[in-house]
Scaffold this active site. Structure first.
Site, PDB file in Angstrom:
ATOM      1  N   GLY B 229       0.828  -1.207   0.000  1.00  0.00           N
ATOM      2  CA  GLY B 229       0.000   0.000   0.000  1.00  0.00           C
ATOM      3  C   GLY B 229       0.855   1.247   0.000  1.00  0.00           C
ATOM      4  O   GLY B 229       1.940   1.305  -0.588  1.00  0.00           O
ATOM      5  N   SER B 230       0.375   2.248   0.722  1.00  0.00           N
ATOM      6  CA  SER B 230       1.009   3.557   0.653  1.00  0.00           C
ATOM      7  C   SER B 230       2.421   3.593   1.228  1.00  0.00           C
ATOM      8  O   SER B 230       3.165   4.533   0.961  1.00  0.00           O
ATOM      9  CB  SER B 230       0.140   4.577   1.385  1.00  0.00           C
TER      10      SER B 230
END
Lengths: 474, 500
Positions: B229-230
């Protein structure tokens, strides 16, 4: 007999062939016996330290008794067989002491009490050893009992087949049960057989040696002389078939062949006997299931071990695992697991030694056996009478064969057979019989090394080349 | 009769030579083979009952052999079983795993088995001395790099977040050396049950653990790869700065949404889930603080698949580097992506997948001036008397970014903690660098994975942490976010290290 043993001639120095006198060397024997006692008592103490982390409480009593037995032997030898071989007794004492310690070790593992019984048997053995030396001042007396011993041996060999007292243990019918005692009569028969063979062969050696014809560089014996060979062959096969005892069969027949060969000096007998043995063994292997099983287990013990198999490989394979586990120097007393091998105190004591004392210990044991055999054969070489030669050679050969069969079986060199390891294994009959063998060997060597009676007389002994030496006929 | 007696003597000699040769063959050449035979209970028993060395954390053993009175002389005991089970593993009768066992979980008990059991060649002198002094042989000790306070903080924090059934992992690394300071994976298990001398009990426990749907035996720190993810935006940012086109103080592309090249429908449309990412060009720091998907997807597309892959691999993706525990999953950054795929990978989606250890290494590399150190769990091995006999050498795995890039990334991550999504990890008085991540699994019935990576202090980093929360039952879907769940755990671990 009219020939004189060449060995008694010694180096023909200026003082003549008879001047070579063996030294008695009883002091050396005493020194070696002290070393042997250190082995026995030291091993016993080491077992206590290794297993229970303390010196055994009865070490003084045990060591004292062992020392008393051994020193008594020495004193008796000193008195009645002063020229006897000085090495034999110490080697035997060392082996017996070591065996006791190893049995004690397995007792501690299994909660059994074989060692104390073995010590009792050793005392009986030593008693018979002393009795033999005291009563038998000249081994040639035994020639009188040639046929008696032969008959006795056959009767003893037959006893396990008798109902009531015969007893089958682990597939081999070689035990008899007399009240609380169980005996392996084969062990005693072994001694009687050697005596009987020696007596028989010394009388018939000429006939056996000289008659016959030569086929392909090999002197074959006459047909009618084959009788005893065939008879012995049948007895051996009988032991194999009816008692299912591979080891004793091989032992007795091998012993007979060796003595026959020594008596006749004709390799032809070995050829005939060897062929007979091989034929018999092959036939037995083809016909009898228990022989096949033994061979199968020997060839591939792994397929007879573990879940889903018949488990017959357990004993030989555990022994191999144990010895491999011991490696070069062994695990040390108390640090192995010799109890994993069934009958580690008797038939498989070699495996226990290999595991806890390692290759080093096992080699030492084998070398000790080698020394016993060598001393026996040496006594045979220097013995001045044919009976003594045959007796000593036979006893030496039977020990060598027995050690080979049992150690070879346990270490996987040959198929496994159930025999005791002389002096080491737990077992009364075996121990007692082997002590008597030692007494006989000492007696033969005593007479062989004893200086000849000086019949040349007077002050000019050995200095006058003209003096005629009168040889004693023996 | 002497000639045949001499012949017989030679014959007997041959018999004895044959015996001696055979015994030598058996006890010397064949011994190793027989000792390794699986049927050989004697060797197994012996290994099982011997006094193994201890596994140490700090000055305390976490695994040691205690004398007992049954047929095996020593019982392997794990003193903090739940806390360290994924590192120590267990020692039991079946544990002498065959060399053919692929995929068997090998933890320190197995990977350092020779040393712990005393068979290691480096313990030869010790063995010899033991032999001569008739002492029972004892195994060497293994000292782990774990910081007990950090491990405890990670365990407590993660456990509080995911609950007894939850799944997650925390990994903390010392950036300058690569030492693993904490490694926790939940759910965990009790290795004592697997090390019992009661083999039936062991079998039952093993079956139960293997049948468990939550896979407690899995060490999620190194065996589970999930979309980062981020948190992966750090790698994208690193690639951007390394390319020379951007600096931390520059403006980067922003905007509320970004249609990936070659796409026209919703699936190619990237937005920022309501976070403020300006309309056109925004400061790099703002993009990081608000974790702007549009920015990093666009950066990745601009940089290209190749540059992105190079940067990811410089941090350790697509390779295995951890030797103390086996097996481990390889963190993936796919090869040969097209433009939209590259854009998605720039925000840690598409087929990008990382282990918690890998993400910890990404931040540790940045913390360590761009140099990624090879992570290790075993600090040193010791003799039974606790004398050091060997120590693990620090080793640089790669130079992931330049020192100046690392400085700029640090700056961005610090502002993410100070002003952005990573604020739950802020420690008063200490500059913390961090980045959150929340990765959609792509399946509606599976909750998103929450990630959090950070290091502190930012000016002189002592610890880099990665937190991964795979499943936190009982938590509302909207509640699952890297900052909210992972931040406090990372903070607790960093504090534990900094305050020690």
């Amino acid at each position: 007999m009219t020939t004189t043993s060449p060995a008694s001639a010694g180096p023909s120095g200026p003082s003549g062939p008879l001047a070579f006198v063996h030294r008695r060397r009883r002091g050396a024997e005493l020194f070696l016996l002290v070393l042997a006692l250190m082995v026995g008592i030291g091993a016993y103490a080491a077992v206590g330290v290794g297993v229970e982390e303390s010196v055994p409480a009865d070490l003084v009593g045990y060591g004292g008794w062992l020392a008393a037995l051994i020193i008594t032997c020495h004193v008796v030898v000193r008195l009645v067989a002063p020229y006897a071989d000085p090495v034999l007794l110490p080697v035997v004492a060392a082996l017996n002491g070591l065996g006791l310690a190893v049995i004690h070790r397995i007792d501690l593992d299994q909660g059994s009490a074989f060692a104390s019984r073995q010590l009792t048997w050793m005392s009986v053995g030593v008693g018979l050893f002393i009795a033999t030396l005291l009563l038998l001042r000249d081994h040639r007396v035994l020639t009188r009992f040639t046929y008696t011993s032969g008959l006795g041996a056959i009767v003893l060999l037959l006893t396990p087949m008798m109902p009531l007292i015969g007893n089958e243990v682990r597939g081999a019918r070689i035990w008899i049960q007399l009240g609380p005692f169980s005996l392996q009569p084969g062990e005693v028969a072994k001694v009687l057989l050697v005596v009987a063979f020696a007596g028989y062969l010394v009388q018939h050696r000429d006939a056996l040696a000289l008659a016959g014809r030569r086929v392909l560089f090999v002197d074959l014996p006459r047909g009618r002389d084959l009788g005893p060979v065939l008879g012995m062959w049948l007895v051996s096969l009988g032991i194999l078939v009816f008692q299912k005892d591979l080891g004793s069969s091989l032992l007795f027949f091998g012993l007979f062949l060796v003595m026959l060969y020594v008596a006749t000096e004709r390799p032809g007998w070995l050829v005939v006997g060897g062929a007979l043995f091989l034929g018999g063994a092959l036939a037995a292997w083809r016909i009898f299931g228990h022989v096949q099983t033994r061979v199968d287990i020997w060839l591939d013990p792994f397929s007879h071990y573990g879940a889903g198999t018949d488990g017959r490989g357990e004993q030989p394979l555990e022994a191999l695992f144990g010895m491999a586990w011991g490696g070069l120097i062994g695990r040390g007393f108390g640090d192995g697991d010799p109890g994993r091998v069934p009958f580690a105190e008797s038939d498989f004591i070699v495996a226990a030694i290999g595991e806890e004392l390692g290759l080093t210990g096992l080699m030492a044991v084998l070398v000790l056996y080698g020394i016993i055999v060598e001393r026996a054969l040496r006594a045979a070489l220097i013995s001045r009478d044919g009976f003594g030669k045959l007796l000593a050679a036979g006893l030496g050969a039977v020990l060598a064969l027995q050690v080979f069969v049992v150690v070879g079986g346990v270490t996987g060199l040959i198929p496994l057979t159930g025999l005791t390891t002389p002096f080491l294994s737990y077992g009364g009959s075996s121990l007692v019989a082997n002590w008597v063998i030692v007494a006989l060997l000492l007696r033969v060597s005593d007479l062989a090394r004893r200086p000849l009676p000086d019949l040349s007389g007077g002050a000019d002994q050995g200095s006058d080349d003209d003096t005629q030496v009168v040889r004693v006929q023996r | 009769m002497n000639k045949p007696i001499r012949t017989i003597s030679v014959f007997c000699l041959l018999l004895f030579v044959a015996l001696l040769a055979n015994v030598t063959y058996l006890q010397f050449w064949r011994a190793d083979g027989l000792n390794d035979d699986p049927n050989n209970r004697r060797a197994l028993d012996e290994r099982f009952s011997q006094q193994r060395g201890a596994i140490l954390v700090g000055n305390d053993p976490i695994a040691r052999s205690e004398p007992v009175d049954d047929r095996y002389d020593y019982q392997r005991t794990y003193l903090k079983p739940l806390l360290y089970s994924h590192l120590t593993g267990w020692f039991n009768f079946y544990n002498a795993q065959p060399a053919t066992c692929e995929g068997c979980q090998q933890r320190v008990e197995q990977t350092y088995n020779e040393l712990l059991s005393g068979e290691d060649d480096r313990l030869f002198v010790t063995r010899l001395v033991d032999l001569l002094s008739n002492k029972e042989s004892q195994g060497g000790n293994v000292q782990l790099t774990i910081d007990p306070a950090a491990q405890q903080a990670a365990y407590d924090g993660l456990r509080a977040v995911v609950g007894p059934e939850g799944e997650g992992s925390v990994v903390a690394i010392e950036p300058r050396s690569g030492k693993v300071l904490a490694m926790v994976s939940l759910p965990t298990f009790d290795p004592n049950a697997l090390a019992s001398h009661d083999l039936e009990e062991v079998n039952a426990a093993a079956e139960r653990l293997e049948a468990d749907d939550d896979e407690p035996l899995l060490n999620r720190s190194i065996q589970t790869t999930l979309p980062p993810g981020s948190t992966f935006k750090i790698v994208t940012a690193a690639a951007a700065i390394e390319s020379g086109d951007y600096e931390a103080d520059d403006l980067v592309p922003g905007g509320p949404s970004y249609q990936l090249p070659l796409t026209s429908d919703d699936s190619g449309l990237i937005d920022n889930e309501g976070r403020d990412c300006g309309s056109d060009r925004i400061p790099f720091a703002q993009a990081m603080e608000n974790s702007c998907n549009t920015t990093f997807a666009r950066l990745a597309v601009d940089l290209g698949a190749e540059a992105m892959q190079e940067q990811a691999e410089a941090f350790g993706f697509n390779q295995q580097y951890f030797e103390d525990l086996l097996p481990q999953a390889t963190s993936r950054f796919p090869e040969g992506m097209n433009e939209p795929q590259t854009g998605q990978s720039g925000i840690g989606q598409f087929e990008v997948a990382a282990t918690p250890l890998q993400m910890a290494m990404v931040v540790a590399g940045i913390a360590n001036d761009g140099s990624v150190m090879k992570p290790y769990l075993v600090d040193e091995v010791q003799s039974p008397e606790f004398d050091q006999i060997d120590a693990t050498d620090e080793e640089e795995l790669s130079e992931a970014v330049s020192a100046s890039t690392a400085d700029q990334l640090t700056e961005l991550m610090v502002s993410t903690v100070d002003n952005g999504t990573a604020s739950p990890a802020a420690i008063p008085g200490i500059q913390v660098a961090g980045k959150t991540g929340t990765a959609q699994s792509g399946q509606d019935d599976v909750a998103p994975y929450a990630w959090f990576v950070s290091f502190a202090p930012a000016d002189d980093p002592e610890v880099a942490v990665a937190v991964m929360i795979q499943d936190a039952p009982g938590r509302a879907r909207g509640e699952i976010a890297g900052g909210l769940l992972g931040g406090p755990i990372a903070k607790a671990v960093m504090e534990a290290v900094i305050n020690r």
